[in-house]
Design a protein around this motif. Sequence first.
Motif, PDB file in Angstrom:
ATOM      1  N   TYR A 130      22.003  46.675  55.337  1.00 25.77           N
ATOM      2  CA  TYR A 130      21.696  47.289  54.041  1.00 25.77           C
ATOM      3  C   TYR A 130      22.996  47.394  53.235  1.00 25.77           C
ATOM      4  O   TYR A 130      23.645  48.454  53.237  1.00 25.77           O
ATOM      5  CB  TYR A 130      21.068  48.669  54.239  1.00 25.77           C
ATOM      6  N   PRO A 131      23.401  46.292  52.590  1.00 24.04           N
ATOM      7  CA  PRO A 131      24.704  46.273  51.900  1.00 24.04           C
ATOM      8  C   PRO A 131      24.854  47.425  50.905  1.00 24.04           C
ATOM      9  O   PRO A 131      23.971  47.673  50.082  1.00 24.04           O
ATOM     10  CB  PRO A 131      24.695  44.923  51.187  1.00 24.04           C
ATOM     11  N   GLU A 132      25.972  48.126  50.987  1.00 23.23           N
ATOM     12  CA  GLU A 132      26.209  49.261  50.099  1.00 23.23           C
ATOM     13  C   GLU A 132      26.280  48.840  48.637  1.00 23.23           C
ATOM     14  O   GLU A 132      26.034  49.660  47.736  1.00 23.23           O
ATOM     15  CB  GLU A 132      27.494  49.987  50.506  1.00 23.23           C
ATOM     16  N   SER A 133      26.575  47.574  48.378  1.00 26.84           N
ATOM     17  CA  SER A 133      26.650  47.094  46.991  1.00 26.84           C
ATOM     18  C   SER A 133      25.291  47.134  46.300  1.00 26.84           C
ATOM     19  O   SER A 133      25.219  47.109  45.066  1.00 26.84           O
ATOM     20  CB  SER A 133      27.205  45.663  46.956  1.00 26.84           C
ATOM     21  N   THR A 178      19.531  54.400  48.685  1.00 24.61           N
ATOM     22  CA  THR A 178      18.960  53.355  47.826  1.00 24.61           C
ATOM     23  C   THR A 178      19.356  51.939  48.260  1.00 24.61           C
ATOM     24  O   THR A 178      18.735  50.975  47.808  1.00 24.61           O
ATOM     25  CB  THR A 178      19.341  53.568  46.349  1.00 24.61           C
ATOM     26  N   ALA A 179      20.350  51.802  49.128  1.00 26.97           N
ATOM     27  CA  ALA A 179      20.636  50.481  49.688  1.00 26.97           C
ATOM     28  C   ALA A 179      19.455  49.998  50.517  1.00 26.97           C
ATOM     29  O   ALA A 179      19.128  48.811  50.537  1.00 26.97           O
ATOM     30  CB  ALA A 179      21.908  50.523  50.531  1.00 26.97           C
ATOM     31  N   VAL A 180      18.771  50.940  51.211  1.00 27.10           N
ATOM     32  CA  VAL A 180      17.583  50.590  52.001  1.00 27.10           C
ATOM     33  C   VAL A 180      16.412  50.282  51.075  1.00 27.10           C
ATOM     34  O   VAL A 180      15.598  49.399  51.351  1.00 27.10           O
ATOM     35  CB  VAL A 180      17.232  51.732  52.971  1.00 27.10           C
ATOM     36  N   PRO A 209      24.372  39.898  47.674  1.00 28.57           N
ATOM     37  CA  PRO A 209      24.702  39.401  49.013  1.00 28.57           C
ATOM     38  C   PRO A 209      23.900  38.147  49.330  1.00 28.57           C
ATOM     39  O   PRO A 209      22.830  37.907  48.779  1.00 28.57           O
ATOM     40  CB  PRO A 209      24.294  40.570  49.923  1.00 28.57           C
ATOM     41  N   GLU A 210      24.419  37.363  50.242  1.00 27.06           N
ATOM     42  CA  GLU A 210      23.772  36.101  50.615  1.00 27.06           C
ATOM     43  C   GLU A 210      22.357  36.339  51.142  1.00 27.06           C
ATOM     44  O   GLU A 210      22.115  37.282  51.898  1.00 27.06           O
ATOM     45  CB  GLU A 210      24.614  35.395  51.684  1.00 27.06           C
ATOM     46  N   ASN A 211      21.423  35.500  50.710  1.00 26.39           N
ATOM     47  CA  ASN A 211      20.018  35.536  51.135  1.00 26.39           C
ATOM     48  C   ASN A 211      19.304  36.824  50.719  1.00 26.39           C
ATOM     49  O   ASN A 211      18.347  37.249  51.371  1.00 26.39           O
ATOM     50  CB  ASN A 211      19.905  35.361  52.659  1.00 26.39           C
ATOM     51  N   MET A 212      19.759  37.441  49.623  1.00 29.22           N
ATOM     52  CA  MET A 212      19.116  38.665  49.142  1.00 29.22           C
ATOM     53  C   MET A 212      18.784  38.555  47.664  1.00 29.22           C
ATOM     54  O   MET A 212      18.970  39.501  46.893  1.00 29.22           O
ATOM     55  CB  MET A 212      20.012  39.880  49.428  1.00 29.22           C
TER      56      MET A 212
END
Length: 358
Positions: free
Chosen positions: A24-27, A115-117, A188-191
Amino acid sequence: MSASLSPTSSPFTRAVVSSMRKLYPESLADKTWDNTGLLLEAPFNPTRRQKNSVLLAIDLTKAVADEAIARKDSAIVAYHPIIFRGLKSLTFTDPQQQSLLRLAQEGISVYCPHTAVDATPGGMADWLCDIVTASIHTPAAPETTPPQASAHYTVPTYPVPAPVTNSDPSTIPPHTRSTILPSPPPLPENMDSAGMGRLVTFSRPQRLTSLIDRIADGVGYPGGIPIAIPQGAAIEELMIRTVGVCPGSGSSVLMKGEVPDLLFTGEMSHHEALAAIERGKVVVALAHSNTERGYLRAVMRGRLEEVLRAEWEGQRAEALKGLEGGEEGLGEVLRDGECEVHVSERDRDPYGIMIRRV
């Protein structure tokens, strides 16, 4: 500072944080208001061993803190941030601050993704889509007798999400799924589908009553379903083609632009719900965290355990290569390959359902 007390969290906790950031990238979190990440970094003392285990919860309450301390977990992943605004002090007079101080003393860190999730593909919003599209199957709830509190009322009951399995693809109604508020680049990659909220569009309208059955099934058979429908409408006759889903408090996402036929979220204000039904729409608002808690058991626990096992194996193998003989207790910690992820048994929404017996 004592030689046995390092100004950093435990190696296992660092593996937990790294794994969560991969999943779950923080970005992707909405940093305009949200506060996500490692919010409590408890100091690592290798002479006082914590278990290589993580406790998942939606809210970090005193009950959850007690549970983690009793279990000797290394970290808590609490979906909702325990710290939202700047603190001017940390004292035992505030119950939430008291929990943080006790956890730090016990060497238990706290990571909050929030909210990353929500925004991550395969996160909470997509899990809610899986519920309304019958893409997952939950075993039938066992028949139980409501617990007695008095001659006239039952004690409050709380939804308990059950394990889920994937449904037979041939039984899933044809539909499309899109992101309501896409995350800004770079992603992020693949998102590529990251963002807040999802819109499910069925190829054929679905009966509202069927969708309600799916929702009750997916979130753990609550004692009642809070629902708002247009005045004069008959619930058995309402048909739904588009469903907007958003975990938690979803009005800021679901009420933008064209409003879907059904707004499925945790909570909406009185006036927002009125505005929706005046447009001929339907609202299902289950109480804030009832749209979130089931995800921990259904999805997050398994995903985190898989990624964390690989992360911990790699990190401890690398650390063992450079381990100096004088580092008391650290070698024992790094040679422990155990890795566990558990869902809190004490975590629940503040609101339960009390039934008046006539």
